[in-house]
Design an enzyme around this catalytic site. Structure first.
Site, PDB file in Angstrom:
ATOM      1  N   GLU A   1       0.819  -1.203   0.000  1.00 50.64           N
ATOM      2  CA  GLU A   1       0.000   0.000   0.000  1.00 50.64           C
ATOM      3  C   GLU A   1       0.865   1.270   0.000  1.00 50.64           C
ATOM      4  OE1 GLU A   1      -3.292   0.488  -0.371  1.00 50.64           O
ATOM      5  OE2 GLU A   1      -2.811   2.608  -0.262  1.00 50.64           O
TER       6      GLU A   1
ATOM      7  N   THR B   1      -5.758   2.011  -5.503  1.00 53.54           N
ATOM      8  CA  THR B   1      -5.462   0.582  -5.326  1.00 53.54           C
ATOM      9  C   THR B   1      -6.173  -0.267  -6.374  1.00 53.54           C
ATOM     10  OG1 THR B   1      -5.471   0.949  -2.941  1.00 53.54           O
ATOM     11  CG2 THR B   1      -5.456  -1.328  -3.670  1.00 53.54           C
TER      12      THR B   1
ATOM     13  N   HIS C   1      -1.410   3.171   4.754  1.00 52.25           N
ATOM     14  CA  HIS C   1      -2.387   3.971   4.012  1.00 52.25           C
ATOM     15  C   HIS C   1      -2.491   5.339   4.658  1.00 52.25           C
ATOM     16  CE1 HIS C   1      -6.119   5.349   2.244  1.00 52.25           C
ATOM     17  NE2 HIS C   1      -6.047   4.356   1.382  1.00 52.25           N
TER      18      HIS C   1
ATOM     19  N   ASP D   1       1.452  -0.003  -5.028  1.00 51.49           N
ATOM     20  CA  ASP D   1       0.259   0.238  -5.851  1.00 51.49           C
ATOM     21  C   ASP D   1       0.212   1.641  -6.462  1.00 51.49           C
ATOM     22  OD1 ASP D   1      -0.390   1.402  -3.364  1.00 51.49           O
ATOM     23  OD2 ASP D   1      -2.403   0.545  -3.277  1.00 51.49           O
ATOM     24  N   HIS D   2       0.630   2.651  -5.703  1.00 51.93           N
ATOM     25  CA  HIS D   2       0.569   4.044  -6.185  1.00 51.93           C
ATOM     26  C   HIS D   2       1.323   4.902  -5.186  1.00 51.93           C
ATOM     27  CE1 HIS D   2      -2.366   4.491  -3.002  1.00 51.93           C
ATOM     28  NE2 HIS D   2      -3.016   3.448  -3.491  1.00 51.93           N
TER      29      HIS D   2
HETATM   30  C1  GP9 Z   1      -9.011  -0.131   0.642  1.00 50.15           C
HETATM   31  C2  GP9 Z   1      -7.621  -0.111   0.148  1.00 50.15           C
HETATM   32  C3  GP9 Z   1      -7.100   1.286  -0.006  1.00 50.15           C
HETATM   33  O1  GP9 Z   1      -9.618  -1.364   0.591  1.00 50.15           O
HETATM   34  O2  GP9 Z   1      -7.509  -0.840  -1.027  1.00 50.15           O
HETATM   35  O3  GP9 Z   1      -7.539   1.900  -1.143  1.00 50.15           O
HETATM   36  P1  GP9 Z   1      -6.856   3.206  -1.749  1.00 50.15           P
HETATM   37  O4  GP9 Z   1      -7.430   4.382  -1.016  1.00 50.15           O
HETATM   38  O5  GP9 Z   1      -5.387   3.112  -1.551  1.00 50.15           O
HETATM   39  O6  GP9 Z   1      -7.246   3.198  -3.194  1.00 50.15           O
HETATM   40 MN    MN Z   2      -3.757   1.901  -2.209  1.00 50.28          MN
END
Ligand code: GP9
Ligand code: MN
Length: 403
Positions: free
Chosen positions: A38, A82, A198, A257-258
């Site tokens: 994340e 994500t 996150h 992911d980003h």
């Molecule tokens: C929530 C997680 C976070 O289930 O995948 O999402 P994001 O805010 O990073 O897109």
């Molecule tokens: Mn994410």
């Protein structure tokens, strides 16, 4: 319609690059364990904060036998965050210019990694994510992506002391996932989505391994501690997998992911990196870690060419020994020897072997110096076209016309 699809097929074929036959089938039949890190950006790799390593486990992993580390791997996500990363990696297509394809097109037909692994390699597939199953519309979209099972919040025991911020802490998440992994039908493709790192990067003092940084920007200060925590959780997970006999017969794919730190935090980032965050640097900050780890292989390699999330699916399929001549995908096997460097970000920015284009300006990739727009010109149209073709497939649900 069908004509549109033919045009796209021609475009994809014209830009097709061969996958590397030396890696064809190199991980055939192995379980695939993919881990989404994340909000993890590459600048924290092999880096320190106040003399403390931020990712000691990942730094070690990168140096170990059987690891391929891609140090110029870019995320290509848009507003779907994500879920966009998941979409791009599953399909070797781009997310949408606005919104999240997980919400807008969950009824489409896709030729996802999970479904191809199933039809061509008899793989069982499962996703693990300790959040509400409808977040990002996953419970609906995952049917279209062909996963056999989605282990969500309901499948985890979420005690108060084991949660922080968005939910179950990564350490508890990994530990509780182990018994499920042991029960999966083999061979399997398991995807684990982490959560602790996150925004806003909340962490209890007791879980802090390194202290928060001391800049004026609390978000950036905390980011280092949650990344450090995630790294420790990964270490623990790998140790547990080794103990439980899951490690040996698997191949591991880790990806960021980003971005986690947005441009609103440029001031603190400039302080940390000790350089001004120009538009060129902003593009460089879109690099996320990408690691393939093969237990039992002896090579250790860092691959520095510019690549992106669209390249993951063709890479995995090639490693599994699955032929993909007929596939419509925008990426190329990362081990390909004739892969040209051309990474397109969702906003139309791009990276080539020599240039980076963003905000309508062209920069030298190696120095970040501005250069004439003519240098980037030949790629501008190509980038638009590529994104546009991917969008057309999604808007028109065009893959349903394939045999
Ligand atoms: C929530 C997680 C976070 O289930 O995948 O999402 P994001 O805010 O990073 O897109
Ligand atoms: Mn994410």
């Amino acid at each position: 319609d069908n004509d549109q699809l033919t045009e796209i097929i021609n475009h994809v074929k014209a830009n097709d690059e061969n996958s590397n036959p030396e890696y064809f089938g190199a991980a055939k039949g192995k379980n695939i364990i993919m881990i989404a890190l994340e909000s993890t950006q590459s600048f924290i790799i092999n880096n320190e904060i106040d003399g403390e390593e931020i990712t000691p486990f990942l730094n070690d992993l990168i140096q170990s036998r059987g690891t391929y580390y891609f140090s110029n791997f870019y995320h290509q996500t848009g507003q779907g965050k994500t879920s966009d990363a998941e979409f791009i990696i599953e399909n070797s297509m781009y997310g949408l210019p606005r919104g999240a394809v997980f919400f807008s097109n969950p009824e489409n037909q896709y030729h996802s990694l999970a479904s191809v692994l199933k039809s061509e390699g008899h793989y069982y597939s499962a996703v693990f994510h300790a959040n509400n199953k409808s977040f990002w519309n996953r419970n609906i979209m995952y049917n279209a992506l062909g996963y056999d099972r989605f282990f969500s919040e309901e499948d985890y025991e979420i005690k108060k002391e084991d949660s922080v911020g968005w939910g179950l802490k990564d350490k508890a998440f990994f530990s509780q996932t182990i018994p499920y992994l042991k029960e999966l039908k083999k061979p399997y493709y398991a995807k684990l989505l982490t959560l602790t790192n996150h925004f806003p990067f909340a962490l209890e003092k007791a879980d802090e391994i390194i202290p928060e940084w001391t800049s004026k920007d609390g978000t950036v200060n905390r980011y280092f501690t949650t990344v450090r925590y995630q790294d420790e959780a990964l270490k623990q997970f790998f140790d547990e997998m080794k103990r439980e006999g899951i490690y040996e017969n698997s191949i591991f794919i880790l990806y960021g992911d980003h971005y986690g730190i947005s441009e609103n935090h440029n001031k603190a980032m400039a302080q940390f990196l000790d350089k001004e965050i120009t538009p060129y640097e902003t593009i460089q900050l879109q690099r996320v870690p990408f690691i393939i780890h093969f237990p039992g292989r002896s090579e250790t390699r860092e691959i520095t060419s510019a690549v992106g999330q669209v390249d993951v699916k063709p890479t995995v399929l090639n490693l599994m020994g699955i032929n993909q001549e007929q596939a419509i995908q925008f990426g190329t096997d990362l081990f390909s020897t004739d892969k040209r460097e051309f990474v397109i970000l969702r906003d139309g920015s791009f990276i080539t072997d020599r240039y980076i284009m963003t905000g309508n300006k062209c920069y030298m990739r190696d120095t970040g110096m501005k250069t004439s727009k003519e240098s980037c010109e030949p790629y501008i149209q190509l980038a638009k076209e590529e994104l546009n073709y991917s969008d057309q497939i999604i808007y028109g649900d065009l893959l349903r016309f394939l045999p």
